[in-house]
Write a protein that holds these residues in place. Structure first.
Motif, mmCIF file in Angstrom:
data_model
loop_
_atom_site.group_PDB
_atom_site.id
_atom_site.type_symbol
_atom_site.label_atom_id
_atom_site.label_comp_id
_atom_site.label_asym_id
_atom_site.label_seq_id
_atom_site.Cartn_x
_atom_site.Cartn_y
_atom_site.Cartn_z
ATOM 1 N N ARG A 58 0.482 -1.131 -0.335
ATOM 2 C CA ARG A 58 0.396 0.040 -0.118
ATOM 3 C C ARG A 58 0.778 1.433 0.203
ATOM 4 N NH1 ARG A 58 -3.352 -2.135 5.384
ATOM 5 N NH2 ARG A 58 -3.680 -4.511 4.586
ATOM 6 N N PRO A 59 0.149 2.603 -0.380
ATOM 7 C CA PRO A 59 0.881 3.751 -0.503
ATOM 8 C C PRO A 59 1.495 4.066 0.698
ATOM 9 C CG PRO A 59 -0.627 3.831 -2.033
ATOM 10 C CD PRO A 59 -1.289 2.519 -1.330
ATOM 11 N N LEU A 60 1.828 4.696 0.991
ATOM 12 C CA LEU A 60 2.282 5.013 2.364
ATOM 13 C C LEU A 60 2.389 6.859 2.634
ATOM 14 C CD1 LEU A 60 4.740 2.937 2.109
ATOM 15 C CD2 LEU A 60 6.215 3.408 3.330
ATOM 16 N N ASP A 61 1.811 6.777 3.836
ATOM 17 C CA ASP A 61 1.245 8.753 3.884
ATOM 18 C C ASP A 61 3.088 9.456 4.676
ATOM 19 O OD1 ASP A 61 0.562 10.851 4.336
ATOM 20 O OD2 ASP A 61 -0.683 10.146 6.349
ATOM 21 N N PRO A 62 3.315 10.379 3.732
ATOM 22 C CA PRO A 62 4.681 10.918 3.987
ATOM 23 C C PRO A 62 4.479 11.791 5.636
ATOM 24 C CG PRO A 62 3.733 11.121 2.300
ATOM 25 C CD PRO A 62 3.190 10.790 2.632
ATOM 26 N N ALA A 63 2.951 11.683 6.147
ATOM 27 C CA ALA A 63 2.460 12.430 7.593
ATOM 28 C C ALA A 63 3.286 11.594 8.395
ATOM 29 C CB ALA A 63 1.279 13.112 7.676
ATOM 30 N N LEU A 64 3.443 9.731 8.476
ATOM 31 C CA LEU A 64 3.062 9.411 9.823
ATOM 32 C C LEU A 64 4.968 8.596 8.797
ATOM 33 C CD1 LEU A 64 0.828 6.858 8.461
ATOM 34 C CD2 LEU A 64 0.711 8.428 10.252
ATOM 35 N N TYR A 65 5.727 9.550 8.369
ATOM 36 C CA TYR A 65 7.095 9.676 8.661
ATOM 37 C C TYR A 65 7.594 10.131 8.504
ATOM 38 C CZ TYR A 65 5.004 4.439 7.930
ATOM 39 O OH TYR A 65 4.753 3.552 7.694
ATOM 40 N N PRO A 66 7.361 11.575 9.431
ATOM 41 C CA PRO A 66 8.200 12.875 9.029
ATOM 42 C C PRO A 66 9.435 12.570 8.945
ATOM 43 C CG PRO A 66 7.587 12.636 11.761
ATOM 44 C CD PRO A 66 6.893 11.427 10.641
ATOM 45 N N ALA A 68 11.619 11.372 6.700
ATOM 46 C CA ALA A 68 12.397 10.515 5.295
ATOM 47 C C ALA A 68 12.383 10.857 4.514
ATOM 48 C CB ALA A 68 10.487 9.245 5.574
ATOM 49 N N ALA A 69 13.245 9.981 3.873
ATOM 50 C CA ALA A 69 13.609 9.988 2.507
ATOM 51 C C ALA A 69 12.595 9.726 1.190
ATOM 52 C CB ALA A 69 15.275 9.618 2.005
ATOM 53 N N PRO A 70 12.586 10.982 0.504
ATOM 54 C CA PRO A 70 11.082 10.922 0.048
ATOM 55 C C PRO A 70 11.644 9.201 -1.079
ATOM 56 C CG PRO A 70 12.028 12.598 -1.039
ATOM 57 C CD PRO A 70 13.326 12.177 0.218
ATOM 58 N N ALA A 71 12.902 8.661 -1.633
ATOM 59 C CA ALA A 71 12.740 7.662 -2.171
ATOM 60 C C ALA A 71 12.585 6.185 -1.499
ATOM 61 C CB ALA A 71 14.911 7.188 -2.551
ATOM 62 N N LEU A 72 12.404 6.493 0.023
ATOM 63 C CA LEU A 72 11.679 5.395 0.554
ATOM 64 C C LEU A 72 10.003 5.539 0.935
ATOM 65 C CD1 LEU A 72 14.808 5.649 3.157
ATOM 66 C CD2 LEU A 72 14.027 4.050 1.470
ATOM 67 N N LEU A 73 9.351 6.498 0.892
ATOM 68 C CA LEU A 73 8.218 6.416 0.505
ATOM 69 C C LEU A 73 7.296 6.422 -0.318
ATOM 70 C CD1 LEU A 73 7.953 10.184 1.968
ATOM 71 C CD2 LEU A 73 7.617 7.932 3.233
ATOM 72 N N LYS A 74 7.669 4.310 -0.088
ATOM 73 C CA LYS A 74 7.104 3.655 -1.221
ATOM 74 C C LYS A 74 7.071 2.583 -1.159
ATOM 75 C CE LYS A 74 9.878 5.889 -5.277
ATOM 76 N NZ LYS A 74 11.132 5.825 -6.170
ATOM 77 N N PRO A 75 5.583 2.124 -0.940
ATOM 78 C CA PRO A 75 5.666 0.648 -0.754
ATOM 79 C C PRO A 75 6.656 -0.068 -0.651
ATOM 80 C CG PRO A 75 3.636 1.591 -2.279
ATOM 81 C CD PRO A 75 4.912 2.408 -2.212
ATOM 82 N N GLY A 76 7.046 -0.996 -0.197
ATOM 83 C CA GLY A 76 8.021 -2.045 0.112
ATOM 84 C C GLY A 76 8.174 -2.732 1.324
#
Length: 302
Positions: A58-66, A68-76
């Motif tokens: 599932r897509p990640l909510d950037p607000a939950l991971y302040p 975090a590098a944009p490259a890591l804000l991807k499902p994984g």
């Protein structure tokens, strides 16, 4: 599934890791439990039948991971990477990588596949994914007490699922790490990674892989130690105990208990391939060494 008779046993340990204390008697009612952990083939059948999308997909909510590098804000998901040089087992980041695109279908990340690995345990499965599978199968996840009772296989108080000797007569009984974790694994047990389920002997109840291979989710919230009920009557072990309550929205218990250890457990690190061993696992984290099995409780059980 295997029907277990239920009964009393000593849960926990006073001689290993602190969170396993205190060893204490408990009792569980009869129940059924999967003889094997859920495999890739099993999980694929669930996905095909329901269209379910797992947490790691599932897509990640950037607000939950302040931060975090944009490259890591991807499902994984988290994938084990053996360090290239000898490394002391101090910092998890030395051997775990967050890999965008890693999920149950792609256990090592993009380009990997479960083709030919249908009998391996399904991994990169979050607690909510395991619960969704269990509901689809008309089952449930075990409590920690049910899981530990099952893992002991009738050997009350033994260190391992098969007795007190780790390799009886030189025989490997579980898929664990041989060598200095995390840099050297000679795979003496025949497997350098996850093994197909049932590759090692079953315990006394006919259950496979209750130690090693992959950690397994339970329903209990984690606390650092086994709480004792001061109001419990003397000499009457608590029946069907569960872990601490998780007050809604309090954040007091954000982890579930996982049991059994994995293929990454080694003598120099994480000797948790034992029935009493337990570990906290965050609900919002998936990895390549956690799976699950299910139970079915008998109708009418209190």
């Amino acid at each position: 599934m295997v029907k277990l008779p239920g009964g009393s046993f000593v849960m926990g340990s006073d001689v290993h890791y602190p969170e396993e204390k205190p060893a204490h008697p408990v009792a569980v009612e009869p129940f059924y439990i999967d003889a094997r952990v859920v495999t890739n083939a099993d999980f694929e059948a669930f996905i095909r039948a329901t269209g379910y999308v797992t947490f790691a997909e599932r897509p990640l909510d950037p607000a939950l991971y302040p931060g975090a590098a944009p490259a890591l804000l991807k499902p994984g998901s988290a994938v084990f990477r053996m360090p290239a040089r000898p490394t002391p087992p101090r910092d998890l980041r030395d051997w775990w990588d967050y890999v965008p695109g890693a999920d149950w279908r792609h256990p090592e990340g993009p380009g990997s596949t479960i083709a030919g690995r249908e009998r391996e345990p399904a991994v990169h499965v979050a607690y909510e994914d395991a619960m969704a599978y269990a509901a689809w199968a008309a089952k449930d996840l075990p409590t920690e007490a049910e899981w530990e009772y099952a893992a002991r296989g009738g050997l009350n108080g033994a260190a391992y699922c098969w007795g007190d000797e780790f390799t009886p007569a030189g025989r490997w009984m579980a898929n664990t790490w041989q060598g200095a974790f995390p840099s050297t694994n000679d795979a003496s047990d025949g497997y350098g990674g996850r093994a197909p389920v049932g590759s090692f002997p079953p315990n006394g109840y006919g259950l496979f892989d209750m130690a090693g291979n992959v950690w397994q989710w339970t329903k209990d919230w984690y606390a650092a130690g086994h709480a004792q009920d001061p109001d419990a009557p003397c000499c009457a072990p608590p029946r069907n105990p569960q872990g601490p309550a998780a007050p809604p929205g309090s954040g007091a218990a954000p982890f579930k208990v996982i049991k059994g250890g994995s293929y990454l457990c080694a003598p120099n690190y994480c000797q948790r391939y034992r029935p009493a061993a337990r570990y906290p696992q965050a609900l919002d984290t998936t990895t390549g060494h956690i799976g699950f099995r299910c139970v079915r409780r008998i109708v009418g059980r209190q």
